[in-house]
Design an enzyme around this catalytic site. Sequence first.
Site, PDB file in Angstrom:
ATOM      1  N   ASP A   1     -20.931  36.866 -23.704  1.00  0.00           N
ATOM      2  CA  ASP A   1     -22.249  36.616 -23.122  1.00  0.00           C
ATOM      3  C   ASP A   1     -22.724  37.739 -22.202  1.00  0.00           C
ATOM      4  O   ASP A   1     -21.956  38.641 -21.849  1.00  0.00           O
ATOM      5  CB  ASP A   1     -22.250  35.277 -22.354  1.00  0.00           C
TER       6      ASP A   1
ATOM      7  N   ASN B   1     -18.028  22.614 -15.305  1.00  0.00           N
ATOM      8  CA  ASN B   1     -18.748  21.575 -16.056  1.00  0.00           C
ATOM      9  C   ASN B   1     -18.307  21.530 -17.524  1.00  0.00           C
ATOM     10  O   ASN B   1     -18.933  20.871 -18.337  1.00  0.00           O
ATOM     11  CB  ASN B   1     -20.267  21.819 -15.975  1.00  0.00           C
TER      12      ASN B   1
ATOM     13  N   HIS C   1     -18.231  24.129 -19.603  1.00  0.00           N
ATOM     14  CA  HIS C   1     -18.865  25.088 -20.523  1.00  0.00           C
ATOM     15  C   HIS C   1     -17.844  26.097 -21.056  1.00  0.00           C
ATOM     16  O   HIS C   1     -16.844  26.391 -20.408  1.00  0.00           O
ATOM     17  CB  HIS C   1     -20.090  25.775 -19.903  1.00  0.00           C
TER      18      HIS C   1
HETATM   19  P1  PGA Z   1     -14.543  31.800 -13.885  1.00  0.00           P
HETATM   20  O1  PGA Z   1     -15.598  31.294 -14.944  1.00  0.00           O
HETATM   21  O2  PGA Z   1     -13.494  32.501 -14.661  1.00  0.00           O
HETATM   22  O3  PGA Z   1     -15.312  32.708 -12.983  1.00  0.00           O
HETATM   23  O4  PGA Z   1     -14.015  30.592 -13.181  1.00  0.00           O
HETATM   24  C1  PGA Z   1     -15.158  30.731 -16.129  1.00  0.00           C
HETATM   25  C2  PGA Z   1     -16.354  30.256 -16.909  1.00  0.00           C
HETATM   26  O5  PGA Z   1     -17.371  29.913 -16.298  1.00  0.00           O
HETATM   27  O6  PGA Z   1     -16.265  30.221 -18.139  1.00  0.00           O
END
Ligand code: PGA
Length: 256
Positions: free
Chosen positions: A67, A136, A138
């Site tokens: 992304d 959440n 995702h």
């Molecule tokens: P993070 O994010 O590694 O910063 O915890 C993971 C994500 O949102 O997929």
Amino acid sequence: MKVIRVRDYSELSQRAATYFINKLTQSHFGVWGLATGGTPKGMYKELIIQAEEKGVSFQNLHTVNLDEYVGLQPNDPTSYHSYMQEHLFQAIDIPSENIHIPNGMASDLEKECDRYEEMIKGLEKIDIQLLGVGENGHIGFNEPGTSFDSRTHVIQLESSTREANARYFDRLGDVPTHAITMGIQTIMEASEVVLLASGKNKAKSLHALLCEKEVTEDIPATILKKHPHVTVIADEEALSLVLLTCERENEQVLKF
Ligand code: PGA
């Protein structure tokens, strides 16, 4: 689904890096789907160290990132282009033409999403897709409610996601509201998936993935139950809820 239970973030980073390096030493080429965020930083650092120690080359590797934010220039320090340069690409010998990240500055974002999908098709398939997971649930930036059939698309970020990522920006208002993300279907077409989770704030998402039966678009990560080749590498804190509530059911997968 295989779960590798590790003590802490440092062990997670080492195990994950070794896993990826072994893939490369076995085949010397391939397509890696890569992720950004806080979680894989340690793995990338270890990857660089282990590659140097073992004399591993990335010359024949292709990478496709999950992304990118909409509206950030590639050289913006908070873009995922910059993140990948800083944490991995500048330190390895991958040719720049083998690196693929969505262009969040494209004038026609829909067209950019189609181009990205075509580019992945042109590489045939993603051999191994690295994932983090959101609080959440995702995966990539596929927020709750995203269709399991989705391919690369533009997504509006949830406020919880923007708040979680605000630590990289001067203020919350600077966090982009939209991003381009690989779709869930695109992710599911990878031959193999490795999901990393560290810290208590991931405990609920891992519980949904490992203990609950439901596969629901409300918690995107639950789709991974349907993927034939998933390895979860998670530390004690991320597994805390799993260990509390369904250790017996997971006895096999949680013992290493
Ligand atoms: P993070 O994010 O590694 O910063 O915890 C993971 C994500 O949102 O997929």
